[in-house]
Scaffold this motif. Structure first.
Motif, mmCIF file in Angstrom:
data_model
loop_
_atom_site.group_PDB
_atom_site.id
_atom_site.type_symbol
_atom_site.label_atom_id
_atom_site.label_comp_id
_atom_site.label_asym_id
_atom_site.label_seq_id
_atom_site.Cartn_x
_atom_site.Cartn_y
_atom_site.Cartn_z
ATOM 1 N N TRP A 49 0.818 -1.220 0.000
ATOM 2 C CA TRP A 49 0.000 0.000 0.000
ATOM 3 C C TRP A 49 0.847 1.262 0.000
ATOM 4 N N TYR A 54 -0.486 3.793 -8.155
ATOM 5 C CA TYR A 54 -1.005 4.081 -9.495
ATOM 6 C C TYR A 54 -2.377 4.766 -9.414
ATOM 7 N N LEU A 142 2.991 -10.352 -3.247
ATOM 8 C CA LEU A 142 2.815 -9.581 -4.482
ATOM 9 C C LEU A 142 3.688 -8.340 -4.417
ATOM 10 N N THR A 182 -4.808 -6.811 -18.174
ATOM 11 C CA THR A 182 -6.180 -6.419 -17.803
ATOM 12 C C THR A 182 -6.578 -7.093 -16.490
ATOM 13 N N GLY A 183 -5.624 -7.164 -15.553
ATOM 14 C CA GLY A 183 -5.903 -7.776 -14.249
ATOM 15 C C GLY A 183 -6.421 -6.759 -13.246
ATOM 16 N N SER A 185 -5.019 -4.725 -11.189
ATOM 17 C CA SER A 185 -4.437 -3.383 -11.218
ATOM 18 C C SER A 185 -4.962 -2.610 -12.431
ATOM 19 N N GLN A 188 -8.335 -0.928 -12.435
ATOM 20 C CA GLN A 188 -8.415 0.315 -11.657
ATOM 21 C C GLN A 188 -7.722 1.465 -12.388
ATOM 22 N N THR A 210 -6.163 -12.083 -21.826
ATOM 23 C CA THR A 210 -7.313 -12.895 -21.411
ATOM 24 C C THR A 210 -8.297 -11.966 -20.694
ATOM 25 N N ASN A 212 -11.116 -10.820 -17.996
ATOM 26 C CA ASN A 212 -11.474 -11.239 -16.635
ATOM 27 C C ASN A 212 -12.958 -11.029 -16.404
ATOM 28 N N LYS A 295 -9.819 -17.303 -12.301
ATOM 29 C CA LYS A 295 -8.895 -16.200 -12.018
ATOM 30 C C LYS A 295 -9.615 -15.307 -11.023
ATOM 31 N N ALA A 343 1.128 -3.619 -16.721
ATOM 32 C CA ALA A 343 0.327 -4.047 -15.560
ATOM 33 C C ALA A 343 0.216 -5.569 -15.589
ATOM 34 N N THR A 344 1.390 -6.210 -15.589
ATOM 35 C CA THR A 344 1.445 -7.646 -15.857
ATOM 36 C C THR A 344 1.658 -8.497 -14.605
ATOM 37 N N GLY A 345 1.417 -7.945 -13.440
ATOM 38 C CA GLY A 345 1.408 -8.773 -12.238
ATOM 39 C C GLY A 345 2.755 -8.952 -11.575
ATOM 40 N N PHE A 346 2.834 -10.000 -10.740
ATOM 41 C CA PHE A 346 3.963 -10.145 -9.814
ATOM 42 C C PHE A 346 4.509 -11.572 -9.835
#
Ligand code: NAP
Length: 514
Positions: A49, A54, A142, A182-183, A185, A188, A210, A212, A295, A343-346
């Protein structure tokens, strides 16, 4: 020339000052285990946090549940809290708790090695060394951005940054911006960028691999009267919190036992699509072809309308390559880009901290987990790694409720372990291999038939062996029950080279009985 200073001896070394590290510090302190240091690589408390700033960053778990049980916040502004409010909450809890004097910010753990001679973790940081009886990792599941391996990305000449490392110095006004992913994050970020770019003549391309399932977000702001009631009416906020908790737990069977129940979620998401998007072709592009819940289910009222806006294009052709000036899709279309948001995650199932922790047998945690995936007893302790406690370890994450509940459950277990070790005068314990194996087998058995396994998607919950080593397959109260007390019987005492070390109680503190 730097002089060699001896390591600082502490009872407990905690890595990370997010919810997990802070909670551990507070609860150890309350239990009289006051000799600890918290190492944090960033400049403040808050963890994810603090770092994720972003545009649009917010929590998709209801505010009432997204706080410590011992520090309810009557002042949440809305049903879902934005990132700055959560960060301010964590800061205020930290300040009130009186533990901040033991936090070391802007300090990175370089490596941690179990030393059998002293029965301690020898921990090197970029600001001094420590010898710690227990090592408690709250470094977060994450926290390490996963960058996409797309040809040419290194040659992109414009600005590029990951969602979790937002560069606020980059001026986006009037720019051509692309978001990859398009996850949670991205859903938002996209509405915020769309609005800002529309107001300044800019454009946004959203690259979706993909789709969601995105359901509506039940947004509302709390009134002054409600906040006053939370503060002054005894039990009111706790009752509301309990109601939210129960409502979320009621969703668990649809994830773990009866995935067909997710049809209701899919219907709500399809209605969300119809409300937000008029174009049938775009509707089709954003409609997933796998079971909801496979997912993480996302929540947003603004995402679909943003995709439908005039200044946005949703690109579903795979990315072929990135050039210095833009992105080329597999159909050959080239789109110019000034700013690229990744914005491809962790890294989740290959946690980078594991590379820096070396256990009793001289192997790193990453090495050991490389054999068959992440494994831990009760998601917290690992055979071969004495007195290592991992918060948010394997099979502790949730797709349906608040991670703070899990963190508090684990912290109770760790504090009870610390008390037990002190009472017994044991230097170090690790879970018996057979006990750990049985635990992991039981957890994996429960994965059969879950939506994560049968839902027909590829997700970051699954590791390279196809196992779900990320999520807890059940209700959170079951997890808490499993970790209600430190079960010494599941552990072996690990001898140190110096036998006197292993039978002496630690001398610097009074004995605390459980
Ligand atoms: P994510 O859910 O892992 O999403 C990554 C996105 O990037 C996916 O759409 C993925 O597509 C796409 N992607 C990955 N590699 C790609 C590639 N090489 N080319 C094209 N697309 C690629 O990451 P995230 O959105 O950062 O969220 C991660 C987690 O953080 C969430 O699930 C959640 O647990 C947490 N989070 C929570 C909140 C909250 O409100 N509490 C908010 C944000 C994040 P595929 O689906 O095809 O893989």
């Amino acid at each position: 020339m730097a002089t060699q200073t001896p390591p600082r001896e502490v009872d407990h070394l905690i890595v990370g000052a997010g919810f997990a590290g802070l909670c551990t510090a507070i609860k150890l302190d309350e239990a009289g285990e006051r000799d600890f240091v918290v190492i944090e690589k960033d400049t403040d408390v808050g963890g994810t946090w603090h770092v994720n700033t972003y545009p649009g960053a917010a929590c998709d778990v209801p505010s009432q549940l997204y706080s410590f049980s011992f520090a309810l916040n009557p002042d949440w502004s809305a049903a879902y809290s934005p990132q700055p409010e959560i960060q301010a909450y964590i800061r205020s809890v930290a300040e009130r708790s009186g533990v901040l004097d033991r936090f070391r910010f802007s300090t990175t753990v370089l490596d941690a090695r179990w030393d059998a001679a002293t029965g301690c973790w020898q921990v090197r940081t970029d600001d001094g060394d420590y010898a710690a009886r227990t090592l408690i990792s709250g470094s977060g599941g994450l926290s390490e951005p996963r960058l996409p391996d797309i040809p040419g990305i290194g040659d992109f000449a414009g600005e590029v940054f990951h969602s979790a490392r937002w560069d606020h110095d980059v001026d986006l006004d009037g720019k051509r911006v692309a978001v990859i992913g398009t996850g949670a994050s991205a859903v938002q970020i996209v509405p915020e960028l769309q609005r800002r770019l529309a107001a300044t003549g800019g454009r946004l391309d959203v690259y979706q691999r993909t789709p969601n399932w995105v359901i509506p977000r039940n947004e509302r702001r709390y009134t002054r009267v409600e906040k006053a009631a939370f503060r002054h009416v005894p039990g009111l906020q706790r009752a509301l919190r309990a109601g939210v908790y129960a409502g979320l737990e009621a969703r668990v069977p649809a994830f773990v036992r009866f995935p067909q129940l997710q049809a209701a979620t899919e219907a709500a998401a399809k209605l969300n699509i119809r409300r937000g998007i008029a174009d049938p072709a775009l509707r089709e592009k954003v409609t997933p072809d796998y079971r909801a819940g496979c997912k993480r289910i996302l929540i947003s009222n603004a995402y679909y309308p943003a995709l439908a806006a005039d200044n946005v294009e949703l690109v579903t052709d795979p990315i072929a390559e990135i050039t210095p000036t833009g992105i080329v899709a597999a159909d050959g279309t080239s789109r110019e880009v000034d700013v690229l948001v990744v914005a491809t995650g962790f890294h989740v199932t290959d946690q980078p901290i594991a590379e820096h922790i070396t256990g009793r047998e001289g192997r790193t945690l990453a090495d050991v987990w490389g054999d068959a995936g992440m494994r831990a007893y009760k998601g917290t302790t690992v055979h071969g790694f004495p007195n290592l406690f991992q918060l948010v370890g394997p099979n502790t994450a949730l797709g349906h409720s608040s991670m703070i509940f899990i963190i508090e459950s684990q912290v109770r277990y760790v504090v009870d372990a610390a008390r037990t070790l002190r009472r017994r005068g044991q230097v170090a314990v690790e879970p018996k291999r057979a006990t750990q194996d049985a635990w992991c087998a039981r957890v994996q058995d429960r994965m059969d038939g879950t939506v994560w396994t049968t839902g027909g998607c590829a997700s970051w919950y699954l590791d390279r062996f196809g196992n779900n080593t990320t999520l807890w397959p059940g209700q959170t109260f079951t997890f808490r029950r499993h970790l209600a007390r430190f079960d010494e019987g599941a552990y072996d005492v690990v001898a140190t080279t110096d036998p006197t070390e292993s039978i002496e109680p630690h001398p610097t503190k009074e004995t605390v009985t459980a």
